[in-house]
Design a protein around this motif. Structure first.
Motif, PDB file in Angstrom:
ATOM      1  N   GLU A  63       0.839  -1.213   0.000  1.00  0.00           N
ATOM      2  CA  GLU A  63       0.000   0.000   0.000  1.00  0.00           C
ATOM      3  C   GLU A  63       0.864   1.248   0.000  1.00  0.00           C
ATOM      4  O   GLU A  63       0.604   2.197  -0.758  1.00  0.00           O
ATOM      5  CB  GLU A  63      -0.936   0.020   1.228  1.00  0.00           C
ATOM      6  CG  GLU A  63      -2.142  -0.832   1.092  1.00  0.00           C
ATOM      7  CD  GLU A  63      -3.151  -0.282   0.086  1.00  0.00           C
ATOM      8  OE1 GLU A  63      -3.125   0.937  -0.232  1.00  0.00           O
ATOM      9  OE2 GLU A  63      -3.943  -1.090  -0.402  1.00  0.00           O
ATOM     10  N   ALA A  64       1.908   1.286   0.830  1.00  0.00           N
ATOM     11  CA  ALA A  64       2.802   2.438   0.882  1.00  0.00           C
ATOM     12  C   ALA A  64       3.522   2.602  -0.459  1.00  0.00           C
ATOM     13  O   ALA A  64       3.705   3.728  -0.937  1.00  0.00           O
ATOM     14  CB  ALA A  64       3.804   2.275   2.015  1.00  0.00           C
ATOM     15  N   TYR A  65       3.893   1.500  -1.062  1.00  0.00           N
ATOM     16  CA  TYR A  65       4.591   1.551  -2.359  1.00  0.00           C
ATOM     17  C   TYR A  65       3.711   2.148  -3.450  1.00  0.00           C
ATOM     18  O   TYR A  65       4.145   3.035  -4.184  1.00  0.00           O
ATOM     19  CB  TYR A  65       5.058   0.146  -2.741  1.00  0.00           C
ATOM     20  CG  TYR A  65       5.720   0.079  -4.088  1.00  0.00           C
ATOM     21  CD1 TYR A  65       7.020   0.559  -4.269  1.00  0.00           C
ATOM     22  CD2 TYR A  65       5.045  -0.449  -5.172  1.00  0.00           C
ATOM     23  CE1 TYR A  65       7.625   0.502  -5.503  1.00  0.00           C
ATOM     24  CE2 TYR A  65       5.647  -0.495  -6.414  1.00  0.00           C
ATOM     25  CZ  TYR A  65       6.940  -0.021  -6.587  1.00  0.00           C
ATOM     26  OH  TYR A  65       7.534  -0.073  -7.808  1.00  0.00           O
ATOM     27  N   VAL A  66       2.487   1.682  -3.560  1.00  0.00           N
ATOM     28  CA  VAL A  66       1.624   2.186  -4.638  1.00  0.00           C
ATOM     29  C   VAL A  66       1.187   3.637  -4.385  1.00  0.00           C
ATOM     30  O   VAL A  66       0.885   4.361  -5.323  1.00  0.00           O
ATOM     31  CB  VAL A  66       0.398   1.281  -4.905  1.00  0.00           C
ATOM     32  CG1 VAL A  66       0.839  -0.099  -5.372  1.00  0.00           C
ATOM     33  CG2 VAL A  66      -0.506   1.176  -3.711  1.00  0.00           C
TER      34      VAL A  66
END
Length: 92
Positions: A86-89
């Motif tokens: 989630e943090a990556y996207v």
């Protein structure tokens, strides 16, 4: 040839285990009262399809450290990886 049987929890059942379970069902289990267990809760309650899996390979030492930290935090590796994705996207 004997086949290896593993439980969902990853435990390997021996021939003796399988024999004992068969005996229990033949002599002591009332199938009329048996209720199947429900599966895992949906990750997205509104979704109609199952949640897809993403398999990754990591070094054993990294897996051990991540598992230990997640355990200390009372989390699963799956929840850690979901949060990281989630943090990556989001780009954070």
């Amino acid at each position: 040839m004997a086949r290896t049987v593993k439980t969902r929890g990853g435990h390997t059942l021996t021939s003796a285990d399988l024999g004992r379970l068969a005996d229990e069902f033949e002599h002591g289990v009332d199938i009329a009262t048996w209720k199947p267990r429900s599966g895992r809760p949906a990750l997205d309650p509104g979704a109609r399809a199952h949640a897809p899996r993403i398999a990754v390979r990591v070094p054993e030492e990294l897996r051990l450290r991540a598992t230990e930290r997640a355990g200390r935090e009372g989390r699963s590796i799956s929840s850690v990886v979901r949060d990281l994705l989630e943090a990556y996207v989001r780009g954070t």
